[in-house]
Design a protein around this motif. Structure first.
Motif, PDB file in Angstrom:
ATOM      1  N   PRO A  36       0.803  -1.228   0.000  1.00 37.56           N
ATOM      2  CA  PRO A  36       0.000   0.000   0.000  1.00 37.56           C
ATOM      3  C   PRO A  36       0.834   1.275   0.000  1.00 37.56           C
ATOM      4  O   PRO A  36       0.512   2.221  -0.696  1.00 37.56           O
ATOM      5  CB  PRO A  36      -0.824  -0.112   1.291  1.00 37.56           C
ATOM      6  CG  PRO A  36      -0.871  -1.568   1.575  1.00 37.56           C
ATOM      7  CD  PRO A  36       0.455  -2.109   1.117  1.00 37.56           C
ATOM      8  N   TYR A  37       1.963   1.294   0.757  1.00 38.53           N
ATOM      9  CA  TYR A  37       2.673   2.574   0.760  1.00 38.53           C
ATOM     10  C   TYR A  37       3.470   2.782  -0.522  1.00 38.53           C
ATOM     11  O   TYR A  37       3.576   3.897  -1.020  1.00 38.53           O
ATOM     12  CB  TYR A  37       3.508   2.780   2.037  1.00 38.53           C
ATOM     13  CG  TYR A  37       4.893   2.180   2.084  1.00 38.53           C
ATOM     14  CD1 TYR A  37       5.161   1.103   2.916  1.00 38.53           C
ATOM     15  CD2 TYR A  37       5.954   2.714   1.346  1.00 38.53           C
ATOM     16  CE1 TYR A  37       6.431   0.561   2.999  1.00 38.53           C
ATOM     17  CE2 TYR A  37       7.233   2.175   1.423  1.00 38.53           C
ATOM     18  CZ  TYR A  37       7.458   1.101   2.252  1.00 38.53           C
ATOM     19  OH  TYR A  37       8.716   0.568   2.320  1.00 38.53           O
ATOM     20  N   GLY A  40       0.931   3.835  -2.970  1.00 39.85           N
ATOM     21  CA  GLY A  40       0.531   5.208  -2.624  1.00 39.85           C
ATOM     22  C   GLY A  40       1.547   6.226  -3.125  1.00 39.85           C
ATOM     23  O   GLY A  40       1.195   7.278  -3.659  1.00 39.85           O
ATOM     24  N   GLU A  41       2.840   5.879  -2.957  1.00 42.96           N
ATOM     25  CA  GLU A  41       3.887   6.819  -3.369  1.00 42.96           C
ATOM     26  C   GLU A  41       4.072   6.834  -4.886  1.00 42.96           C
ATOM     27  O   GLU A  41       4.588   7.783  -5.435  1.00 42.96           O
ATOM     28  CB  GLU A  41       5.227   6.407  -2.736  1.00 42.96           C
ATOM     29  CG  GLU A  41       5.325   6.752  -1.262  1.00 42.96           C
ATOM     30  CD  GLU A  41       6.588   6.179  -0.620  1.00 42.96           C
ATOM     31  OE1 GLU A  41       7.181   5.239  -1.193  1.00 42.96           O
ATOM     32  OE2 GLU A  41       6.950   6.656   0.455  1.00 42.96           O
ATOM     33  N   GLY A  44      -0.691   4.919  -7.286  1.00 47.38           N
ATOM     34  CA  GLY A  44      -1.940   4.161  -7.095  1.00 47.38           C
ATOM     35  C   GLY A  44      -2.223   3.185  -8.219  1.00 47.38           C
ATOM     36  O   GLY A  44      -1.485   2.237  -8.449  1.00 47.38           O
ATOM     37  N   PHE A 275      -6.619   1.691   1.611  1.00 40.44           N
ATOM     38  CA  PHE A 275      -6.969   2.959   0.966  1.00 40.44           C
ATOM     39  C   PHE A 275      -8.403   3.401   1.231  1.00 40.44           C
ATOM     40  O   PHE A 275      -8.667   4.607   1.274  1.00 40.44           O
ATOM     41  CB  PHE A 275      -6.688   2.905  -0.538  1.00 40.44           C
ATOM     42  CG  PHE A 275      -5.213   2.911  -0.829  1.00 40.44           C
ATOM     43  CD1 PHE A 275      -4.409   3.910  -0.314  1.00 40.44           C
ATOM     44  CD2 PHE A 275      -4.628   1.900  -1.583  1.00 40.44           C
ATOM     45  CE1 PHE A 275      -3.044   3.917  -0.554  1.00 40.44           C
ATOM     46  CE2 PHE A 275      -3.268   1.900  -1.829  1.00 40.44           C
ATOM     47  CZ  PHE A 275      -2.469   2.907  -1.313  1.00 40.44           C
ATOM     48  N   GLU A 284      -3.378  11.671   3.513  1.00 36.24           N
ATOM     49  CA  GLU A 284      -2.608  11.521   2.269  1.00 36.24           C
ATOM     50  C   GLU A 284      -2.202  10.063   2.068  1.00 36.24           C
ATOM     51  O   GLU A 284      -1.656   9.447   2.986  1.00 36.24           O
ATOM     52  CB  GLU A 284      -1.338  12.381   2.340  1.00 36.24           C
ATOM     53  CG  GLU A 284      -1.558  13.823   1.940  1.00 36.24           C
ATOM     54  CD  GLU A 284      -2.100  13.951   0.529  1.00 36.24           C
ATOM     55  OE1 GLU A 284      -1.408  13.520  -0.400  1.00 36.24           O
ATOM     56  OE2 GLU A 284      -3.226  14.463   0.356  1.00 36.24           O
ATOM     57  N   PRO A 285      -2.405   9.498   0.868  1.00 39.62           N
ATOM     58  CA  PRO A 285      -2.035   8.094   0.661  1.00 39.62           C
ATOM     59  C   PRO A 285      -0.527   7.913   0.511  1.00 39.62           C
ATOM     60  O   PRO A 285      -0.023   6.805   0.472  1.00 39.62           O
ATOM     61  CB  PRO A 285      -2.720   7.741  -0.656  1.00 39.62           C
ATOM     62  CG  PRO A 285      -2.867   9.039  -1.364  1.00 39.62           C
ATOM     63  CD  PRO A 285      -3.040  10.097  -0.309  1.00 39.62           C
ATOM     64  N   THR A 286       0.209   9.018   0.428  1.00 44.91           N
ATOM     65  CA  THR A 286       1.634   8.920   0.106  1.00 44.91           C
ATOM     66  C   THR A 286       2.523   8.976   1.346  1.00 44.91           C
ATOM     67  O   THR A 286       3.675   9.343   1.268  1.00 44.91           O
ATOM     68  CB  THR A 286       2.032  10.073  -0.823  1.00 44.91           C
ATOM     69  OG1 THR A 286       1.601  11.280  -0.199  1.00 44.91           O
ATOM     70  CG2 THR A 286       1.410   9.954  -2.187  1.00 44.91           C
ATOM     71  N   LEU A 291       2.691   4.306   7.196  1.00 49.51           N
ATOM     72  CA  LEU A 291       1.251   4.197   6.908  1.00 49.51           C
ATOM     73  C   LEU A 291       0.552   3.255   7.891  1.00 49.51           C
ATOM     74  O   LEU A 291      -0.475   3.576   8.468  1.00 49.51           O
ATOM     75  CB  LEU A 291       1.081   3.697   5.469  1.00 49.51           C
ATOM     76  CG  LEU A 291      -0.283   3.831   4.824  1.00 49.51           C
ATOM     77  CD1 LEU A 291      -0.677   5.300   4.705  1.00 49.51           C
ATOM     78  CD2 LEU A 291      -0.278   3.234   3.402  1.00 49.51           C
TER      79      LEU A 291
END
Ligand code: TYR
Length: 450
Positions: A36-37, A40-41, A44, A275, A284-286, A291
């Protein structure tokens, strides 16, 4: 006991048992903490798309390559190469794998130790409400503490060792028979719960609506390939070791595709789980590696029954870490057991102790040894980069060369157990040409830091 079949006569009891164990190796912190991270970075849905392409175009064919060496060699990482290529240097691939396995488990057990500690904090209720200074400060205080994380890391390693000591069928296979279905149920529950949250749609859109312009970013390819290798456990002969315990009648190709599909499914489910929560709380997903340890606890705290959700989440994180750690430990154990002629218990004790010593360094790198850095990377980052960016791709490359070019075409095809002539050719083209070219490009660019 025969030296011909891995550790004595130890074998998987069933093909399903092998598949669950190989899936257990694949599905781990890589899927739930790392995927996921990194996604995210790195954009996506665009990242997910490139990742999927790499998994099925290069990852699955290379996984089959690794499996076929183990099944044909029927010995540990080093022994299998020695048997299939006597009097050559190919067994160095296995030695590099054993070293890679020790290094990965050294830092993996640090993060797994944090996960058990977080689970404990949720079980006691300590993290049901925000600690003084917030979850960020709590995480920082925790990872910089010199002693406490070592205790939890040791606990995780001891559990892993106890299971590995019991052997393949009664230890690793049995544990995965419980861990994997349990993990699937908990993750599906969590992803389902995530989808009921307000604003979950935005999280799904982030994960499933590609931004085509991001395909121009070379970094997306680099990250996706590294993640595919790490997640499928390719390149350090852990999967090779597992396949050496297969019975002759258990065929490889279907099992390989099954492992690839399940690993991807688990990564996507983990993405949905993380997410939907992240977007519904407007974070923020990033936010990178923290995370899972900072952002998710803050989100759980503001959810109804969030404490219980926290318990479920950290249970599943520990289960996923454990099922992968079993394969990371079995890799050096099988090698030490054969070469030193020790019992499985003694070999496990030795491998576990070496890993713990390296692991202490990785853990202290966050606190009293945080001054030891190269290019801003602490000890854990260095172990992670060295393995994920160099050892895993190099191991994959060597195995592709070994099967694709060193073995004869007939032997390679026979070991792969692929029946369809069309698929045989596609597989050979991939391991002879496509995978080496892509791997070389990615390794060179990452070594040059481009
Ligand atoms: N695949 C594991 C994960 O995703 C990590 C791993 C890597 C496990 C290599 C075993 C192995 O041999 O977390």
């Amino acid at each position: 006991m025969s030296q011909q079949s891995g550790i004595g006569q130890d074998q998987w009891k069933t093909r399903l048992g092998f598949m669950l164990a190989a899936m257990g190796s694949a599905v781990g912190l890589g899927n739930i903490w790392r995927f996921p991270y990194v996604a995210g970075e790195s954009g996506g849905a665009t990242f997910l798309l490139v990742y999927l392409a790499f998994v099925f175009l290069i990852g699955v064919p290379l996984l089959l390559t690794e499996f076929s060496i183990g099944k044909a060699g029927k010995m540990d990482a080093v022994g299998s190469f020695k048997k299939l290529a006597p009097n050559t240097k190919w067994h160095l691939t296995g030695i590099m794998g054993v070293i890679g396995g020790i290094l990965i488990l050294s830092f993996y057990s640090v993060v797994a130790g944090w996960s058990i500690f977080y689970l404990y904090q949720y079980v006691t209720g300590a993290f049901w409400t925000e600690p003084d200074g917030g979850f960020g400060a709590a995480f920082d205080a925790w990872i910089t503490n010199p002693l406490a994380p070592l205790f939890w890391q040791a606990l995780f390693l001891i559990v892993t060792m106890v299971i590995v000591m019991r052997g393949i069928g009664s230890g690793i296979e049995r544990a995965n028979n419980i861990l994997m279905p349990g993990l699937a149920i908990l993750m599906i529950f969590m992803a389902g719960y995530g989808m009921t949250l307000d604003g979950a749609g935005e999280g799904l859109a982030f994960l499933f609506t590609p931004d085509w312009s991001k395909l121009a970013d070379p970094n997306v390819y680099l990250m996706a390939l590294g993640q595919a290798f790490f997640s499928l456990s390719i390149g350090i002969c852990g999967m090779l070791t597992y396949s050496s315990y297969l019975k002759e009648k258990d065929k490889l190709p279907a099992a390989t595709v099954g492992v690839g599909l399940m690993d991807t499914l688990f990564a996507v489910i983990a993405g949905v789980m993380v997410f939907t929560a992240v977007f519904s709380f407007g974070v923020e997903p990033t936010s990178g590696p923290p995370l899972v340890f900072i952002i998710l606890p803050s989100i759980f705290e503001s959810m109804p029954a969030g404490g219980l959700i926290g318990v479920v989440f950290f249970v599943l994180l520990v289960m996923a870490a454990l099922s992968s750690a079993l394969s990371l430990l079995e890799l050096p154990v099988a090698y030490i057991h054969r070469t030193l002629g020790l019992t499985r218990k003694a070999a496990t004790a030795i491998a576990g102790s070496i890993i713990f010593v390296f692991g202490i360094a990785a853990s202290l790198g966050f606190g009293i040894w945080s001054h030891i850095q190269v290019n801003g990377n602490n000890i854990l980052d260095m172990m992670d980069n060295l393995t994920a960016n160099i050892i895993l791709p190099l191991g994959g490359l060597l195995m592709a060369f070994f099967v694709g070019w060193y073995l004869t075409r007939d032997k390679a095809i026979q070991f792969s157990e692929i029946e369809s002539p069309l698929l045989q050719n596609i597989w050979l083209i991939i391991i002879r040409f496509v995978a080496p070219v892509v791997l070389l490009i990615i390794m060179v660019t990452s070594l040059l830091g481009i």
